[in-house]
Write an enzyme that holds these catalytic residues in place. Structure first.
Site, PDB file in Angstrom:
ATOM      1  N   ARG A 167       0.834  -1.214   0.000  1.00 14.61           N
ATOM      2  CA  ARG A 167       0.000   0.000   0.000  1.00 14.61           C
ATOM      3  C   ARG A 167       0.867   1.261   0.000  1.00 14.61           C
ATOM      4  NH1 ARG A 167      -2.018   1.854   4.544  1.00 14.61           N
ATOM      5  NH2 ARG A 167      -2.425  -0.187   5.447  1.00 14.61           N
ATOM      6  N   LYS A 171      -8.931   4.150 -19.052  1.00 13.43           N
ATOM      7  CA  LYS A 171      -9.372   4.524 -20.395  1.00 13.43           C
ATOM      8  C   LYS A 171      -8.234   4.311 -21.412  1.00 13.43           C
ATOM      9  CE  LYS A 171     -13.091   5.420 -18.170  1.00 13.43           C
ATOM     10  NZ  LYS A 171     -12.943   6.193 -17.001  1.00 13.43           N
ATOM     11  N   TYR A 201     -16.871  14.925 -15.288  1.00 18.04           N
ATOM     12  CA  TYR A 201     -17.385  13.558 -15.122  1.00 18.04           C
ATOM     13  C   TYR A 201     -18.315  13.484 -13.901  1.00 18.04           C
ATOM     14  CZ  TYR A 201     -17.392   8.615 -13.961  1.00 18.04           C
ATOM     15  OH  TYR A 201     -17.785   7.352 -13.630  1.00 18.04           O
ATOM     16  N   ASP A 221      -7.698  17.027 -15.221  1.00 18.60           N
ATOM     17  CA  ASP A 221      -7.986  15.630 -15.548  1.00 18.60           C
ATOM     18  C   ASP A 221      -7.707  15.463 -17.043  1.00 18.60           C
ATOM     19  OD1 ASP A 221      -9.212  13.250 -16.343  1.00 18.60           O
ATOM     20  OD2 ASP A 221     -10.683  13.355 -14.721  1.00 18.60           O
TER      21      ASP A 221
HETATM   22  C1  4LM Z   1     -17.155   7.552 -18.376  1.00 18.30           C
HETATM   23  N1  4LM Z   1     -15.428   8.040 -16.808  1.00 18.30           N
HETATM   24  O1  4LM Z   1     -17.162   8.767 -18.665  1.00 18.30           O
HETATM   25  P1  4LM Z   1     -12.506   5.562 -13.031  1.00 18.30           P
HETATM   26  N2  4LM Z   1     -12.116  11.268 -15.013  1.00 18.30           N
HETATM   27  C2  4LM Z   1     -12.780  11.236 -16.201  1.00 18.30           C
HETATM   28  C3  4LM Z   1     -13.612  10.159 -16.485  1.00 18.30           C
HETATM   29  O2  4LM Z   1     -14.229  10.142 -17.662  1.00 18.30           O
HETATM   30  C4  4LM Z   1     -13.769   9.125 -15.530  1.00 18.30           C
HETATM   31  C5  4LM Z   1     -13.071   9.209 -14.329  1.00 18.30           C
HETATM   32  C6  4LM Z   1     -12.239  10.294 -14.100  1.00 18.30           C
HETATM   33  C7  4LM Z   1     -16.378   7.133 -17.201  1.00 18.30           C
HETATM   34  C8  4LM Z   1     -16.573   5.978 -16.495  1.00 18.30           C
HETATM   35  C9  4LM Z   1     -17.759   5.139 -16.528  1.00 18.30           C
HETATM   36  C10 4LM Z   1     -12.612  12.339 -17.169  1.00 18.30           C
HETATM   37  C11 4LM Z   1     -14.654   8.029 -15.795  1.00 18.30           C
HETATM   38  C12 4LM Z   1     -13.167   8.134 -13.275  1.00 18.30           C
HETATM   39  O3  4LM Z   1     -13.726   5.001 -13.678  1.00 18.30           O
HETATM   40  O4  4LM Z   1     -12.658   5.695 -11.550  1.00 18.30           O
HETATM   41  O5  4LM Z   1     -11.223   4.884 -13.454  1.00 18.30           O
HETATM   42  O6  4LM Z   1     -12.336   7.074 -13.625  1.00 18.30           O
HETATM   43  O7  4LM Z   1     -17.766   6.716 -19.064  1.00 18.30           O
END
Ligand code: 4LM
Length: 410
Positions: A59, A209, A112, A184
């Site tokens: 961790r 992603k 998001y 982000d």
């Molecule tokens: C989606 N997105 O948009 P984790 N930052 C951005 C994101 O698009 C996302 C996250 C953080 C989508 C998920 C279902 C710009 C997520 C959050 O899913 O926690 O790895 O990322 O479809």
């Protein structure tokens, strides 16, 4: 040859990677362990006290995670990085580190949905207030700032409206006022955009992603200055505990090695799909920074190496049109997430951004007629054939965009 002068694409597999010193294994080994054995009590104590380098417990650090963190710091042009178990763990790890009760955040419209949810929770439980603003306009940013503003939090391109925010201009204004800019960078990846080089302080990724790229893991990364990242590691990573599993870090490293070739193909395909959508009568508006019709097309050319693989568009018939399209696709997968080998389509208003109250969603442009496509790596003609058969039954007259009110009534 000067290995320090390697281009970005070569650094994806050569930059920080070293063959295993004991076995010569080309691919760095996976350290799938929860803990590390000390030689004796004194050594264990010294490691806990920070008097001796070395691993303690996964961790707090692990060689496979360290490999990933070094790679991400290198690619973003940063001093250090910290890996997390998801994009949201990275977002919350960074924000909990930077903010305390009474602080204020300015966030870009249309971020998001779960980041919106997190900021909402921080306000309700910890009195950290957030003002959402259209950060495509510097006057809107200036108007939203307060004496307690500690963080400007933004995505560019913004999920799902595909607006771009001028990182250089925002960072300059923030620096003058001593405010941290957190970007982000999930939609662009460091291959297409490097916010730290434009003045931002910290970068976050949902590595789930494009970085992972194959839809087989969930991960997050935060990138920034050495001291800041060390503080994140020793507080919100260590004590909140959202560490990435070594196996997922190892998979992520595999994905990152092909980032450039994948992104190049995502971009080629997205440009073709965006042009196809612009010409289809059932589509009222296409939001893609690579199109001349995009309001920040010029900014895309200077801030991004290419416009990326994400497209949003407004379909005729409001929510009913969106349903008809999403129920009609066959090759494109109806699912949330993005940045994968397959083309993915979804409806932000009822899915990824449904947590945002309707009036705020409308103001941010996340309307019922809005569809988001993550363009995959298939043959573009196959994607276009699928989109054609899902769009044709909707009809529509093409150009006249629906107003938000029309869209609500549809
Ligand atoms: C989606 N997105 O948009 P984790 N930052 C951005 C994101 O698009 C996302 C996250 C953080 C989508 C998920 C279902 C710009 C997520 C959050 O899913 O926690 O790895 O990322 O479809």
């Amino acid at each position: 040859m000067d290995m320090k002068a390697l281009s970005f694409s070569s650094r994806l597999m050569h930059g920080t990677d070293k063959p295993c010193p004991t076995t010569g294994s080309l691919i760095p080994p996976l350290y799938q362990t929860s803990t590390f054995v000390f030689d004796n009590m004194e050594q264990g104590g010294h490691r806990f006290a920070g008097k001796e380098e070395g691993y303690i417990y996964s961790r707090l650090g692990n060689p496979t995670l360290a490999e990933l963190e070094a790679k991400m710091a290198d690619l973003e042009g940063a001093e250090a990085a910290v890996a997390f178990s998801s994009g949201m763990a990275a977002v919350s790890g960074v924000l909990l580190h930077l903010l305390k009760s009474g602080d204020h955040v300015v966030a870009s419209d249309g971020i998001y949905g779960c980041t919106f949810g997190l900021l909402d929770m921080l306000e309700e439980k910890f009195q950290v207030k957030t003002t959402y603003a259209d950060l495509t306009r510097l006057e809107a940013l200036e108007g939203a700032l307060r004496s307690e503003t500690r963080v400007i939090y933004l995505e560019t391109p913004v999920n799902p409206t595909m607006n771009l925010i001028d990182l250089k201009a925002v960072s300059k204004m923030a620096r003058q006022k001593g405010i941290k800019v957190v970007v982000d960078n999930t939609f662009a990846t460091p291959y297409l955009q490097r916010p730290l080089e434009l003045g931002a302080d910290l970068v976050i990724h949902s590595a789930t992603k494009y970085l992972g790229g194959h839809g087989d893991l969930i991960a997050g990364v935060a990138v920034g200055g050495k001291e800041e990242m060390e503080a994140v590691r020793l507080t919100t990573l260590k004590d909140v505990g959202g560490m990435l599993s070594p196996f997922d870090a190892w998979l992520l490293l595999r994905g990152i090695r092909t980032l450039a070739v994948r992104m190049d193909r995502h971009v080629i395909n997205a440009k073709k799909i965006a042009r196809f959508l612009e010409d289809h009568p059932a589509v009222h508006q296409v939001l893609y920074p690579g199109l001349e019709s995009h309001p920040q097309h010029q900014l895309a050319k200077t801030q991004m190496a290419a416009p990326g693989g994400m497209i949003s568009f407004r379909v005729a018939g409001g929510r009913a049109g969106a349903r008809s399209f999403l129920d009609g696709v066959r090759l494109c997968r109806l699912t949330v997430s993005l940045g994968e080998v397959c083309t993915l389509v979804q409806h932000p208003a009822s899915m990824t951004h449904s947590v945002i109250p309707e009036d705020a969603r409308q103001r941010m442009g996340i309307t019922e007629d809005l569809i988001r496509i993550s363009v995959g790596l298939e043959e573009p003609e196959d994607i276009i054939a699928d989109l054609t058969s899902a769009l044709d039954p909707i009809g529509g007259s093409g150009k006249a965009p629906l107003t938000d009110r029309d869209s609500r009534l549809a």
